[in-house]
Design an enzyme around this catalytic site. Structure first.
Site, PDB file in Angstrom:
ATOM      1  NE  ARG A   1      -4.204  -1.694   0.200  1.00  0.00           N
ATOM      2  CZ  ARG A   1      -4.358  -2.838  -0.483  1.00  0.00           C
ATOM      3  NH1 ARG A   1      -3.432  -3.215  -1.336  1.00  0.00           N
ATOM      4  NH2 ARG A   1      -5.435  -3.583  -0.319  1.00  0.00           N
TER       5      ARG A   1
ATOM      6  CB  SER B   1      -9.815  -0.699   3.112  1.00  0.00           C
ATOM      7  OG  SER B   1     -10.372  -1.819   2.443  1.00  0.00           O
TER       8      SER B   1
ATOM      9  CD  GLU C   1      -5.987   0.448   2.126  1.00  0.00           C
ATOM     10  OE1 GLU C   1      -6.418   0.282   0.976  1.00  0.00           O
ATOM     11  OE2 GLU C   1      -5.803  -0.498   2.918  1.00  0.00           O
TER      12      GLU C   1
END
Length: 310
Positions: A170, A219, A301
């Site tokens: 990520r 998310s 995130e």
């Protein structure tokens, strides 16, 4: 604040004191000092070249993974539009502009018999997908990227390899103020009908498990230790963010107009009237409860940028 901040007068739209709430999926956020929507790469490069070094630059995609704080952004926000949303398939490669939606890229690739189906259910556009090494079902941008194109803070055009971006879970190492303009991916061949069927199945699964009709930003937290959702039968859930949020008793938790979804507890919702502070405070409360419950410190995130309201 009406004068152009750059010595170059752009062809694209330049708007001072532009509220950003309407440009994020969560519909929150104060104003940016400037919002610049460049006409094309040349327009963007010349604008950045003429922009004083002390003025911050913040590239913004479609706002799908973003909380802009209520005090706004002391920066020039760069948002790409039609000049950056082309998609071209040739051989085993797919080239897309930074503003091309991930879902559109997956669909156009599938029509050409190329498998980038992992992009189909990822919210947002290609620039953000590269920046965040987006992934789904065990496949990541890093697995497919050949090269990305960007314009530096000084207005220079550069080509970046996966090694340059140093992808991790990520995240990537894109330098501050650089603006991604496009990317080229390698894709395996597949039958268009089979690829379409796979994407339809992925969409049905997503809609059954995620609050896709609510205002969310995807998310909220990364899965601990990089535990990706592979979609495979042997996929385990013990260390998924939603599971440890559940174990901490935070499914459905609320602050003001912000709520952790009852349908999927790693999705944060603006139920109507939430401020950026409501959303961020709820996220921090979830993080605190999860540490108390499991000893695990969840990482955001969703990007949070800008200033708190005075």
């Amino acid at each position: 604040m009406t004068d152009c901040p750059s010595t170059y007068t752009p062809r694209g739209a330049l708007t001072p004191n532009r509220p950003l709430d309407s440009l994020t999926w969560l519909r929150v956020g104060g104003p940016a000092d400037w919002l610049f929507q460049p006409a094309d790469e040349e327009d963007l490069a010349e604008f950045l070249k003429g922009l004083p070094e002390e003025i911050a630059v913040f590239p913004m995609g479609v706002g799908s993974n973003l909380i802009v704080r209520d005090g706004g952004l002391r920066a020039v926000v760069i948002r790409m539009g039609r000049g950056f949303n082309g998609i071209a398939c040739e051989g085993e490669t797919v080239t897309a502009g930074a503003a091309a939606l991930d879902a559109h890229v997956a669909r156009k690739a599938a029509q050409a018999g190329l498998d980038l189906t992992f992009l189909r259910t990822i919210p947002g556009a290609i620039g953000g997908a590269v920046r965040m090494n987006a992934g789904c079902y065990g496949s990541y941008v890093a697995d497919h990227l050949i090269e990305a194109r960007a314009i530096t803070r000084a207005g220079e055009r550069v080509t970046l390899t996966p090694e340059d971006l140093n992808f991790a879970y990520r995240q990537s190492d894109l330098p501050e103020g650089w603006v991604l303009t496009g990317a080229t991916f390698r894709a395996e061949a597949g039958e268009p009908e089979a690829l379409e069927a796979r994407m339809a199945e992925q969409l049905a699964k997503r809609d059954a498990t995620q609050p896709t009709k609510d205002r969310t930003a995807g998310s909220t937290f990364r899965n601990p230790a990089g535990f990706s959702s592979t979609g495979r039968a042997d996929d385990t859930h013990e260390l998924k963010a939603w599971k440890i949020i559940d174990d901490a008793g935070m499914r459905g938790a609320r602050i003001g107009g912000a709520q952790m979804s009852e349908k999927h507890s790693n999705f944060m919702i603006n139920t109507g009237g939430a401020t950026a502070a409501d959303l961020e405070n709820l996220g921090e409360e979830v993080r605190k409860k999860v540490v108390q419950s499991s000893g695990i410190s969840l990482e955001w995130e969703i990007m949070r940028v800008g200033e708190f309201e005075a």
